[in-house]
Design a protein around this motif. Structure first.
Motif, mmCIF file in Angstrom:
data_model
loop_
_atom_site.group_PDB
_atom_site.id
_atom_site.type_symbol
_atom_site.label_atom_id
_atom_site.label_comp_id
_atom_site.label_asym_id
_atom_site.label_seq_id
_atom_site.Cartn_x
_atom_site.Cartn_y
_atom_site.Cartn_z
ATOM 1 N N LYS A 117 -46.582 42.223 -17.786
ATOM 2 C CA LYS A 117 -46.193 40.934 -18.350
ATOM 3 C C LYS A 117 -44.671 40.744 -18.304
ATOM 4 C CE LYS A 117 -46.678 38.221 -22.554
ATOM 5 N NZ LYS A 117 -47.108 38.241 -23.952
ATOM 6 N N GLY A 118 -44.243 39.616 -17.756
ATOM 7 C CA GLY A 118 -42.829 39.283 -17.709
ATOM 8 C C GLY A 118 -42.098 39.810 -16.489
ATOM 9 N N VAL A 119 -42.730 40.702 -15.726
ATOM 10 C CA VAL A 119 -42.099 41.238 -14.514
ATOM 11 C C VAL A 119 -42.504 40.331 -13.351
ATOM 12 C CG1 VAL A 119 -41.942 43.204 -12.934
ATOM 13 C CG2 VAL A 119 -42.035 43.591 -15.402
ATOM 14 N N THR A 120 -41.688 39.320 -13.129
ATOM 15 C CA THR A 120 -41.990 38.321 -12.107
ATOM 16 C C THR A 120 -41.174 38.510 -10.838
ATOM 17 O OG1 THR A 120 -40.388 36.852 -13.155
ATOM 18 C CG2 THR A 120 -42.708 36.596 -13.810
ATOM 19 N N ASP A 121 -40.120 39.292 -10.906
ATOM 20 C CA ASP A 121 -39.304 39.609 -9.733
ATOM 21 C C ASP A 121 -38.653 40.976 -9.956
ATOM 22 O OD1 ASP A 121 -36.687 39.322 -11.054
ATOM 23 O OD2 ASP A 121 -37.061 37.167 -10.999
ATOM 24 N N PRO A 122 -38.103 41.579 -8.900
ATOM 25 C CA PRO A 122 -37.527 42.923 -9.043
ATOM 26 C C PRO A 122 -36.368 43.006 -10.043
ATOM 27 C CG PRO A 122 -37.993 42.480 -6.750
ATOM 28 C CD PRO A 122 -38.196 41.181 -7.493
ATOM 29 N N GLN A 123 -35.642 41.929 -10.218
ATOM 30 C CA GLN A 123 -34.564 41.956 -11.203
ATOM 31 C C GLN A 123 -35.124 42.130 -12.607
ATOM 32 O OE1 GLN A 123 -32.354 38.357 -10.414
ATOM 33 N NE2 GLN A 123 -31.634 39.099 -8.436
ATOM 34 N N LYS A 124 -36.218 41.444 -12.903
ATOM 35 C CA LYS A 124 -36.848 41.602 -14.219
ATOM 36 C C LYS A 124 -37.475 42.989 -14.360
ATOM 37 C CE LYS A 124 -37.420 36.811 -15.512
ATOM 38 N NZ LYS A 124 -36.549 36.289 -14.473
ATOM 39 N N LEU A 125 -37.960 43.537 -13.248
ATOM 40 C CA LEU A 125 -38.471 44.907 -13.282
ATOM 41 C C LEU A 125 -37.342 45.872 -13.618
ATOM 42 C CD1 LEU A 125 -40.574 47.126 -12.911
ATOM 43 C CD2 LEU A 125 -40.092 47.038 -10.441
ATOM 44 N N TYR A 126 -36.192 45.694 -12.995
ATOM 45 C CA TYR A 126 -35.032 46.542 -13.284
ATOM 46 C C TYR A 126 -34.691 46.482 -14.773
ATOM 47 C CZ TYR A 126 -30.247 48.303 -13.162
ATOM 48 O OH TYR A 126 -29.094 49.011 -13.407
ATOM 49 N N ASP A 127 -34.664 45.278 -15.327
ATOM 50 C CA ASP A 127 -34.359 45.119 -16.754
ATOM 51 C C ASP A 127 -35.342 45.910 -17.614
ATOM 52 O OD1 ASP A 127 -32.266 43.392 -16.106
ATOM 53 O OD2 ASP A 127 -33.459 41.581 -16.438
ATOM 54 N N ALA A 128 -36.619 45.836 -17.265
ATOM 55 C CA ALA A 128 -37.642 46.558 -18.033
ATOM 56 C C ALA A 128 -37.507 48.069 -17.842
ATOM 57 C CB ALA A 128 -39.037 46.090 -17.621
ATOM 58 N N LEU A 129 -37.214 48.503 -16.626
ATOM 59 C CA LEU A 129 -37.103 49.941 -16.359
ATOM 60 C C LEU A 129 -35.922 50.574 -17.090
ATOM 61 C CD1 LEU A 129 -38.084 50.137 -12.596
ATOM 62 C CD2 LEU A 129 -39.373 51.017 -14.556
ATOM 63 N N LEU A 130 -34.914 49.794 -17.409
ATOM 64 C CA LEU A 130 -33.796 50.334 -18.187
ATOM 65 C C LEU A 130 -34.266 50.878 -19.531
ATOM 66 C CD1 LEU A 130 -30.962 47.729 -17.501
ATOM 67 C CD2 LEU A 130 -31.093 50.093 -16.664
ATOM 68 N N LYS A 131 -35.426 50.380 -19.992
ATOM 69 C CA LYS A 131 -36.002 50.853 -21.248
ATOM 70 C C LYS A 131 -36.972 52.012 -21.039
ATOM 71 C CE LYS A 131 -35.771 46.108 -22.879
ATOM 72 N NZ LYS A 131 -36.553 44.892 -22.979
#
Length: 143
Positions: free
Chosen positions: A21-35
């Motif tokens: 949920k919320g991972v719509t592009d690789p940039q958002k994936l990067y943001d989530a992976l920081l956690k």
């Protein structure tokens, strides 16, 4: 917003799954992976050097295959000193590397590199376990 990982400007491909949920592009994936990225998800040979200041260290293959799960495309590898490959993604000509920051100012060559196969990488049980851990914790972050 700008990022420091290689190819961040091209990291605009859409997700092919809605599993995260919320991972719509690789940039958002990067943001989530920081956690999610942590010492445990770091390659064992690099754990002694891992820190929150160098959070992408030792995370490349498991991250690149997770990117492939979410966005499709292929995983390629840059041969590194010592014989290991640094993995990155090419999704429909959009080349990006969510874990490139671990190399600081070193310039990597993202051209003409061999494709990397998950069957080869995940033949190492510890690497497959780190990948599963990354996936499960990403799901938790994306609830």
């Amino acid at each position: 917003m700008s990022y420091n990982f290689y190819g961040w400007e091209a990291a605009t491909v859409p997700a092919i799954t809605d599993e995260y949920k919320g991972v719509t592009d690789p940039q958002k994936l990067y943001d989530a992976l920081l956690k999610v990225w942590c010492e445990y998800t770091c390659a064992p040979r690099l754990r002694g050097e891992w820190s929150e200041e160098n959070i992408t260290l030792g995370q490349c293959s498991i991250t690149a295959f997770l990117v492939q799960d979410i966005f499709g495309g292929k995983v390629y590898g840059i041969l590194r000193p010592g014989g290991n490959y640094h993995c990155y993604n090419d999704v429909d000509g959009h080349i990006f590397d969510l874990t490139s920051e671990q190399f600081g100012d070193e310039v990597l060559d993202y051209t003409d590199n061999p494709e990397q196969l998950r069957e080869v990488h995940f033949a190492k049980e510890e690497k497959y376990e780190r990948y599963l851990y990354l996936k499960e914790n990403l799901k938790k972050v994306c609830q």
